[in-house]
Write an enzyme that holds these catalytic residues in place. Structure first.
Site, mmCIF file in Angstrom:
data_model
loop_
_atom_site.group_PDB
_atom_site.id
_atom_site.type_symbol
_atom_site.label_atom_id
_atom_site.label_comp_id
_atom_site.label_asym_id
_atom_site.label_seq_id
_atom_site.Cartn_x
_atom_site.Cartn_y
_atom_site.Cartn_z
ATOM 1 N N ARG A 143 -8.318 1.697 5.857
ATOM 2 C CA ARG A 143 -9.003 1.478 7.131
ATOM 3 C C ARG A 143 -10.498 1.328 6.883
ATOM 4 O O ARG A 143 -11.014 1.800 5.861
ATOM 5 C CB ARG A 143 -8.732 2.649 8.087
ATOM 6 N N ASP A 198 -14.564 8.704 11.667
ATOM 7 C CA ASP A 198 -14.332 7.667 10.663
ATOM 8 C C ASP A 198 -15.551 6.810 10.361
ATOM 9 O O ASP A 198 -15.605 6.161 9.316
ATOM 10 C CB ASP A 198 -13.185 6.742 11.106
ATOM 11 N N HIS A 242 10.033 36.941 6.298
ATOM 12 C CA HIS A 242 11.223 36.468 5.585
ATOM 13 C C HIS A 242 12.347 36.238 6.585
ATOM 14 O O HIS A 242 12.546 37.062 7.476
ATOM 15 C CB HIS A 242 11.656 37.509 4.551
ATOM 16 N N GLY A 300 0.826 -1.202 0.000
ATOM 17 C CA GLY A 300 0.000 0.000 0.000
ATOM 18 C C GLY A 300 0.861 1.253 0.000
ATOM 19 O O GLY A 300 1.646 1.469 0.916
#
Length: 472
Positions: free
Chosen positions: A275, A315, A451, A182
């Protein structure tokens, strides 16, 4: 059952990033809150065996690599590093212990009750947690996800030959040869750790490029960068079998499009093909909730499921499986339950790969932007700026990568931003916030950037949309 008869106003099932954040936010809003979690520690996959421990190993392995492979020597620091892997694991475990303990402290501070045990719905307002039965007016499902298995391949983390991401964090010695199945985020992060520590790493990916879902140019550049770092990439290749023989594994591979098979031997195989949502054992059938084809629970804009009083975030709900997406949903869901307005803009969820350099993006890829424009490339303007032309990156010997700003050619509104840089994960927050406010590329280009910083590359890429970067 009237409101006064419930044990709690809100019960959250799962104490991962979405769950614990939802529980704390609900308590902050004055709701009597409990959180059910079966692990011995709070924090879910992310804090215990995912995001946090992997970053501890990534960070430590970067130091070792810099010392071992010349980066420090190039800056006048002569060292001969010796790897103490157990100590490296120790600092990882310390980080996890501190952070999970911190959530337990926050629960106590906010008066969130931790109900220890696995949770199963009896009905929409009644949940059995271990041996205890708890009632709540509103229940939030936040059970997260677990590793997607590869059919026919058995994970044995204790043996350490064929492992998932959890097992890859706990290897007791550096494998001579590791095969990562993967080429997504988890595989590349863990592969990077062991590659830096001395393993020969082979990444096998079914698709023809790494990092599915990211901008095409970023994916192509990723291949070049990881090859340069010493990883072998086997793209457009599928694994058809893994056989464990003693302390080694033999993989059978063949081209993704079909063709002759071959074998590959390894000391360790990491299975990281994605997953899947954790919904088994929740008793969803007891409350009439069915999952979609991906195993997720469908929700509306406010995170309500089809069952009144039951909500789902993170999820287990549709969308990218990312801790920060779950956290934002947790806050929004708790606010909706409390009668406020909780909103998550799912079009602007940044994604980050924490390798070195980091890969990050938010919004549309260039391919998606052109597709949304009906295939007309003239309707999309793209500005790019290489990190090798950024003074801070050049000074720090960090030349790899670029920043890419994608804008609507007519309105100049920013549609997507992609970055490869050592601190891309931090830089992408600026782009996400700018896009949340509907920024144009000109807005970013004419915003003063300190900067010397890596973030100046963001400004120059935005300037490049109009064809006028300064330093290239």
């Amino acid at each position: 059952m009237s409101d006064t008869q419930y044990d709690y106003d809100v019960l959250v099932i799962g104490a991962g990033p979405g769950g614990y954040v939802a529980a704390i936010r609900a308590a902050q809003l004055g709701l009597k809150t409990a959180c059910a979690e079966s692990r011995e520690t709070l924090g879910g996959t992310c804090l215990n065996v995912g995001c946090i421990p992997s970053k501890a190993m990534l960070h430590a392995s970067e130091f070792f690599d810099a010392a071992a492979n010349g980066a420090m020597a190039d800056m006048g620091i002569e060292v001969s590093p010796k790897l103490d892997l157990e100590k490296m694991h120790g600092q990882r475990r310390d980080a996890v212990k501190g952070l999970t303990g911190g959530i337990e402290f926050l629960f106590k501070k906010n008066k969130v009750d931790w109900k220890k045990g696995r949770a199963t719905f009896q009905d929409a307002h009644t949940v059995k947690v271990g041996e205890e039965t708890v009632t709540a007016k509103d229940v939030i499902i936040a059970t997260g996800s677990s590793v997607t298995p590869l059919p026919g391949v058995e994970i044995d983390n204790d043996k350490g030959v064929v492992v998932d991401s959890t097992g890859a964090l706990e290897l007791h010695k550096v494998p001579q040869k590791m095969v990562v199945i993967g080429g997504g985020v988890i595989g590349l992060e863990m592969g990077s750790v062991w590659n830096r520590l001395g393993a020969e790493v082979v990444v096998v990916e079914f698709l023809d490029q790494l990092l599915p879902g990211m901008d095409g140019e970023v994916r192509k550049e990723a291949g070049k960068i990881f090859k340069k770092q010493g990883m072998e990439l086997r793209l457009a290749t599928k694994v058809t079998g893994v056989e464990v023989k003693g302390d080694k594994a033999v993989l059978t591979l063949e081209p993704a499009a079909g063709g002759d098979s071959e074998t590959l031997e390894a000391n360790c195989v990491l299975v990281s093909i994605g997953r899947r949502p954790n919904t088994d054992g929740l008793g969803l059938e007891n409350i009439g909730i069915e999952t979609n084809k991906r195993g997720q629970i469908e929700v509306d804009h406010d995170f309500r499921t089809p069952v009144d009083g039951v909500w789902a975030i993170g999820d287990v709900a549709p969308g990218p499986m990312l801790a920060h997406k779950a956290e934002d949903e947790g806050i929004a869901c708790a606010e909706n339950i409390a009668g406020h307005t909780g909103i998550v803009n799912h079009d602007l969820i940044p994604g980050v790969v924490y390798t070195l350099p980091e890969f990050a993006g938010v919004g549309l890829t260039s391919e998606e932007a052109i597709e949304q424009a009906g295939g007309d490339k003239s309707k999309v303007k793209i500005g790019k700026f290489p990190m090798m032309a950024n003074s801070r990156a050049k000074t720090n010997h960090e030349p790899d990568g670029f920043v890419k700003v994608i804008a609507d050619a007519e309105t100049d509104r920013v549609l997507g931003v992609w970055a490869i840089a050592t601190v891309a994960g931090t830089m992408i927050a600026q782009a996400t916030q700018a896009m949340e406010f509907g920024a144009t590329s000109e807005d970013i280009a004419y915003t003063c950037h300190a900067h010397p910083t890596h973030s100046e590359a963001m400004k120059e890429a935005a300037m490049a949309v109009q064809g006028k970067p300064i330093h290239i």
